[in-house]
Design a protein around this motif. Structure first.
Motif, PDB file in Angstrom:
ATOM      1  N   LEU A 239       9.748   1.858   6.463  1.00  0.00           N
ATOM      2  CA  LEU A 239       9.776   0.879   7.556  1.00  0.00           C
ATOM      3  C   LEU A 239      11.199   0.583   8.015  1.00  0.00           C
ATOM      4  O   LEU A 239      11.433   0.166   9.138  1.00  0.00           O
ATOM      5  N   LYS A 240      12.161   0.812   7.127  1.00  0.00           N
ATOM      6  CA  LYS A 240      13.566   0.582   7.489  1.00  0.00           C
ATOM      7  C   LYS A 240      14.185   1.789   8.179  1.00  0.00           C
ATOM      8  O   LYS A 240      15.343   1.759   8.564  1.00  0.00           O
ATOM      9  N   GLY A 241      13.434   2.900   8.260  1.00  0.00           N
ATOM     10  CA  GLY A 241      13.963   4.029   9.029  1.00  0.00           C
ATOM     11  C   GLY A 241      14.191   5.301   8.241  1.00  0.00           C
ATOM     12  O   GLY A 241      14.730   6.260   8.778  1.00  0.00           O
ATOM     13  N   ASP A 242      13.816   5.338   6.962  1.00  0.00           N
ATOM     14  CA  ASP A 242      13.950   6.583   6.198  1.00  0.00           C
ATOM     15  C   ASP A 242      12.744   7.479   6.523  1.00  0.00           C
ATOM     16  O   ASP A 242      11.652   7.315   5.977  1.00  0.00           O
ATOM     17  N   ALA A 243      12.976   8.437   7.432  1.00  0.00           N
ATOM     18  CA  ALA A 243      11.869   9.279   7.919  1.00  0.00           C
ATOM     19  C   ALA A 243      11.213  10.070   6.792  1.00  0.00           C
ATOM     20  O   ALA A 243      10.039  10.442   6.879  1.00  0.00           O
ATOM     21  N   LEU A 244      11.958  10.301   5.714  1.00  0.00           N
ATOM     22  CA  LEU A 244      11.410  11.080   4.595  1.00  0.00           C
ATOM     23  C   LEU A 244      10.458  10.243   3.740  1.00  0.00           C
ATOM     24  O   LEU A 244       9.762  10.765   2.877  1.00  0.00           O
ATOM     25  N   MET A 245      10.462   8.946   3.957  1.00  0.00           N
ATOM     26  CA  MET A 245       9.600   8.056   3.185  1.00  0.00           C
ATOM     27  C   MET A 245       8.566   7.347   4.067  1.00  0.00           C
ATOM     28  O   MET A 245       7.751   6.583   3.559  1.00  0.00           O
ATOM     29  N   ALA A 246       8.614   7.602   5.354  1.00  0.00           N
ATOM     30  CA  ALA A 246       7.704   6.917   6.279  1.00  0.00           C
ATOM     31  C   ALA A 246       6.371   7.663   6.378  1.00  0.00           C
ATOM     32  O   ALA A 246       5.920   8.040   7.450  1.00  0.00           O
ATOM     33  N   LEU A 247       5.770   7.901   5.222  1.00  0.00           N
ATOM     34  CA  LEU A 247       4.529   8.664   5.158  1.00  0.00           C
ATOM     35  C   LEU A 247       3.433   7.802   4.528  1.00  0.00           C
ATOM     36  O   LEU A 247       3.720   7.000   3.642  1.00  0.00           O
ATOM     37  N   PRO A 248       2.185   8.016   4.928  1.00  0.00           N
ATOM     38  CA  PRO A 248       1.104   7.297   4.266  1.00  0.00           C
ATOM     39  C   PRO A 248       1.028   7.699   2.789  1.00  0.00           C
ATOM     40  O   PRO A 248       1.550   8.746   2.403  1.00  0.00           O
ATOM     41  N   GLN A 249       0.372   6.857   1.983  1.00  0.00           N
ATOM     42  CA  GLN A 249       0.313   7.119   0.540  1.00  0.00           C
ATOM     43  C   GLN A 249      -1.137   7.125   0.051  1.00  0.00           C
ATOM     44  O   GLN A 249      -1.980   6.406   0.564  1.00  0.00           O
ATOM     45  N   ILE A 250      -1.355   7.934  -0.971  1.00  0.00           N
ATOM     46  CA  ILE A 250      -2.692   8.040  -1.554  1.00  0.00           C
ATOM     47  C   ILE A 250      -2.624   7.685  -3.041  1.00  0.00           C
ATOM     48  O   ILE A 250      -1.622   7.981  -3.707  1.00  0.00           O
ATOM     49  N   CYS A 251      -3.663   7.033  -3.564  1.00  0.00           N
ATOM     50  CA  CYS A 251      -3.740   6.698  -4.989  1.00  0.00           C
ATOM     51  C   CYS A 251      -5.063   7.194  -5.561  1.00  0.00           C
ATOM     52  O   CYS A 251      -6.122   6.924  -4.988  1.00  0.00           O
ATOM     53  N   ASP A 252      -4.978   7.887  -6.670  1.00  0.00           N
ATOM     54  CA  ASP A 252      -6.192   8.385  -7.335  1.00  0.00           C
ATOM     55  C   ASP A 252      -6.620   7.376  -8.398  1.00  0.00           C
ATOM     56  O   ASP A 252      -6.384   7.572  -9.589  1.00  0.00           O
ATOM     57  N   VAL A 253      -7.244   6.310  -7.955  1.00  0.00           N
ATOM     58  CA  VAL A 253      -7.588   5.219  -8.875  1.00  0.00           C
ATOM     59  C   VAL A 253      -8.733   5.634  -9.807  1.00  0.00           C
ATOM     60  O   VAL A 253      -8.630   5.511 -11.030  1.00  0.00           O
ATOM     61  N   GLY A 254      -9.806   6.160  -9.230  1.00  0.00           N
ATOM     62  CA  GLY A 254     -10.959   6.552 -10.050  1.00  0.00           C
ATOM     63  C   GLY A 254     -10.577   7.587 -11.097  1.00  0.00           C
ATOM     64  O   GLY A 254     -10.987   7.502 -12.255  1.00  0.00           O
ATOM     65  N   GLY A 255      -9.759   8.533 -10.696  1.00  0.00           N
ATOM     66  CA  GLY A 255      -9.370   9.611 -11.610  1.00  0.00           C
ATOM     67  C   GLY A 255      -8.527   9.132 -12.775  1.00  0.00           C
ATOM     68  O   GLY A 255      -8.468   9.795 -13.808  1.00  0.00           O
ATOM     69  N   GLU A 256      -7.843   8.015 -12.613  1.00  0.00           N
ATOM     70  CA  GLU A 256      -6.962   7.515 -13.679  1.00  0.00           C
ATOM     71  C   GLU A 256      -7.595   6.422 -14.519  1.00  0.00           C
ATOM     72  O   GLU A 256      -7.444   6.393 -15.737  1.00  0.00           O
ATOM     73  N   VAL A 257      -8.300   5.514 -13.841  1.00  0.00           N
ATOM     74  CA  VAL A 257      -8.782   4.323 -14.551  1.00  0.00           C
ATOM     75  C   VAL A 257      -9.729   4.685 -15.697  1.00  0.00           C
ATOM     76  O   VAL A 257      -9.645   4.106 -16.788  1.00  0.00           O
ATOM     77  N   PHE A 258     -10.605   5.692 -15.433  1.00  0.00           N
ATOM     78  CA  PHE A 258     -11.594   5.979 -16.474  1.00  0.00           C
ATOM     79  C   PHE A 258     -11.045   6.920 -17.547  1.00  0.00           C
ATOM     80  O   PHE A 258     -11.744   7.768 -18.090  1.00  0.00           O
ATOM     81  N   ARG A 259      -9.746   6.721 -17.790  1.00  0.00           N
ATOM     82  CA  ARG A 259      -9.106   7.409 -18.914  1.00  0.00           C
ATOM     83  C   ARG A 259      -8.498   6.402 -19.872  1.00  0.00           C
ATOM     84  O   ARG A 259      -7.959   6.778 -20.900  1.00  0.00           O
ATOM     85  N   VAL A 260      -8.544   5.113 -19.513  1.00  0.00           N
ATOM     86  CA  VAL A 260      -7.888   4.121 -20.375  1.00  0.00           C
ATOM     87  C   VAL A 260      -8.934   3.271 -21.085  1.00  0.00           C
ATOM     88  O   VAL A 260     -10.007   3.006 -20.550  1.00  0.00           O
ATOM     89  N   LYS A 261      -8.566   2.830 -22.283  1.00  0.00           N
ATOM     90  CA  LYS A 261      -9.577   2.191 -23.138  1.00  0.00           C
ATOM     91  C   LYS A 261     -10.223   0.963 -22.499  1.00  0.00           C
ATOM     92  O   LYS A 261     -11.404   0.720 -22.665  1.00  0.00           O
ATOM     93  N   GLU A 262      -9.439   0.209 -21.748  1.00  0.00           N
ATOM     94  CA  GLU A 262      -9.990  -1.007 -21.147  1.00  0.00           C
ATOM     95  C   GLU A 262     -11.160  -0.700 -20.216  1.00  0.00           C
ATOM     96  O   GLU A 262     -12.019  -1.547 -19.986  1.00  0.00           O
ATOM     97  N   ALA A 263     -11.176   0.505 -19.658  1.00  0.00           N
ATOM     98  CA  ALA A 263     -12.229   0.845 -18.691  1.00  0.00           C
ATOM     99  C   ALA A 263     -13.279   1.784 -19.274  1.00  0.00           C
ATOM    100  O   ALA A 263     -14.248   2.104 -18.587  1.00  0.00           O
TER     101      ALA A 263
END
Lengths: 318, 260
Positions: A239-263
């Protein structure tokens, strides 16, 4: 004297990326999904525009994930068939798009061939009309074959292919350019490598307007705060103007959460922690909700209860 | 970092001749070279080669015919600025004003009207400031005036007045001290700029002196500079200093990324 305006003034816009192609665009999808385009941080709509809400991608795979029965039961018997899982995710769980992880290709597991994986991708594309995200199994050598075959099978569908890393980005760029797909750039919880991969992609001529960043995802309690700060810092830089970082982001929540003991551990193992049936999806929903706040544009999610909760949160808050 | 390319200045012989001969190609060429070197603004100065606003407008048009970059209009005459600013395709920087009240009252309404920015030199009718305190006092006067005219702080570039190391060695510390204090006038702060090459006037190791002093000023809050953008070692030093200040996110290829 008037009160000073203390609103943040961002100067740059996050890239807008569209996934999927309808018939007129050379694909067969019934709709496309567009993410990004923000000129402000998540939820702070009084400081800028948020033209596209974050979206939920339904987690599916070509092998039954190593998750506890309680969680798999929540999804249903369809987990055994990627096509049926895809259909149920779209029709019942109401996801915006699908994310297929080809874990069945893992050489140490089912070791499905590239052709088998490509057939699965084709079948899924025929069975549902939402845009598709395609991931390999995580083994670079095997994935170069698997993703090549899948990219060809899905040619023209404008899928999002995961993922380009420092080690394999040339291969991924070549197969995405040849088959008209978009790229997920991946870094191992390291913002500097995240930026470097984007530089490498741009340097070999790939348009960063066609890239979504994946900082990897950590489940709540297992380095969540590292990924949260990376996502947030990347978004602020963008947002401050770094064109190399002004990209949308993705998170693989399902793929990670069901690997930890709490879940995944049931009450017998964790007395007093509450029924896993509730706790598992709750862990997933809380994790996804927080990543949305950090700047995630796509959250990949598995459990229908968690998906429903996050859908409601997105509808209410964004 | 805001990088203002200094090369289209009648102080350079080729530019002076280009102005005299109405040779647009030389000006276009320098605009292109500086744009390719990733300048943020192109400074345009007609110096003593002409007093005619039409000349400056012509120079701006030459630059704009080869690049979309915004212009830094290197002139402080109200009547000339009134004609030159509307020629600019993007809001320009007016380079510059001093802290003299009469001058500010003349120039700031024009700047405010066009949504332009302005460089405020921390000197007044008494001339160059002898120490940090006088620089801050003058900058404060400019800051007060821009508030009065409704110009937002981000449209102000305060200049601590760089003096040659060789002749005014004691001033370097005062310049850095003033730079550090300018940051505290407002939040978000205004920009802080300098005409870098003044530091090395008359010196033998010009480029080294420019480069080192620039990074020292960046450490004190400088975020804009009028410079020789084609000096690659200088630009690389600036990019590196910005990493130390955590203004940019580090990546192994940060130098290559800037150039590409």
């Amino acid at each position: 004297m008037a009160l000073p305006d203390i609103k943040e003034k961002w100067t740059y816009k996050i890239n807008e990326v569209t996934i999927g192609a309808i018939e007129q665009e050379g694909g067969t999808r019934g709709k496309t999904i567009t993410v990004g385009g923000q000129t402000t941080l998540p939820l702070l709509s009084f400081e800028g525009n948020i033209p596209n809400k974050p979206v939920v991608a339904g987690y599916i795979a070509n092998a039954v994930p190593d998750w506890p029965d309680t969680i798999l039961k929540g999804i249903g018997d369809e987990v055994k068939s990627p096509v049926e899982w895809a259909q149920k995710s779209v029709q019942e769980f109401k996801v915006d798009l699908l994310s297929i992880k080809l874990i069945g290709a893992d050489p140490h597991g089912k070791n499905a061939t590239a052709e088998e994986c490509a057939k699965t991708v084709s079948d899924v594309l025929k069975a549902v009309d939402v845009p598709l995200i395609i991931w390999g199994c995580g083994d670079d050598e095997k994935d170069s074959l698997v993703l090549q075959a899948c990219a060809e099978a899905a040619k023209g569908e404008n899928c999002l292919i995961g993922s380009a890393k420092e080690s394999n980005y040339r291969t991924i760029v070549a197969l995405c350019m040849a088959n008209k797909h978009k790229i997920i750039s991946e870094a191992p919880v390291d913002i500097n490598i995240g930026k470097q991969v984007n530089i490498l992609l741009r340097d070999i001529g790939y348009n960063l307007n066609d890239v979504i960043m994946f900082q990897t995802t950590a489940a709540l309690g297992y380095g969540f705060d590292y990924v949260y700060t990376i996502s947030e810092r990347a978004r602020i830089a963008g947002l401050k103007g770094d064109a190399l970082m002004a990209l949308p982001q993705i998170c693989d929540v399902g793929g990670e959460v069901f690997r930890v003991k709490e879940a995944v551990a049931d009450e017998d193992a964790l007395p007093g922690w509450g029924a896993l049936e509730k706790r598992g999806p709750m862990w997933e929903a809380v994790c996804a909700g927080n990543y949305l706040q950090a700047g995630a544009d796509i959250v990949i999610m598995a459990h229908p209860v968690a998906i429903k909760n996050i859908r409601q949160a997105i509808d209410k808050l964004f | 970092m805001i990088l203002i390319g200094e090369r289209i200045n009648a102080g350079f012989k080729d530019i002076k001749e280009a102005i005299m001969n109405k040779d647009g190609d030389t000006i276009k060429n320098w605009a292109k070279i500086q744009a390719d070197a990733k300048a943020t603004y192109i400074d345009v100065n007609m110096g003593t080669a002409s007093k005619d606003p039409a000349t400056l407008c012509w120079m701006i048009e030459q630059v704009q015919s080869v690049t979309d970059l915004p212009i830094s209009i290197d002139n402080n005459k109200a009547d000339i600025l009134k004609e030159a600013i509307p020629v600019c395709n993007k809001p320009p920087i007016v380079n510059s004003t001093t802290a003299e009240a009469a001058k500010l009252d003349l120039l700031l309404p024009i700047v405010a009207e066009h949504g332009a920015s302005i460089i405020g030199l921390s000197m007044d009718e008494e001339g160059s400031p002898p120490n940090a305190e006088k620089r801050v006092e003058n900058a404060g006067k400019i800051f007060e005036k821009i508030m009065e005219y409704g110009i937002p702080p981000e449209h102000l570039f305060l200049d601590p007045i760089v003096m040659p190391l060789k002749f005014k060695q004691e001033q370097a510390a005062a310049i850095m001290e003033a730079t550090a204090q300018f940051k505290f006038f407002s939040d978000p702060p205004c920009h802080i700029v300098c005409g870098l090459s003044n530091i090395s006037i008359g010196a033998k190791h010009k480029k080294l002196i420019n480069r080192i002093f620039c990074t020292m000023l960046i450490a004190n809050g400088l975020d804009a500079v009028i410079l020789d953008i084609t000096d690659k070692e200088l630009v690389d030093a600036i990019l590196t200093a910005e990493l130390f200040m955590n203004k940019q996110i580090y990546a192994d290829s940060y130098i290559e990324a800037f150039g590409s």
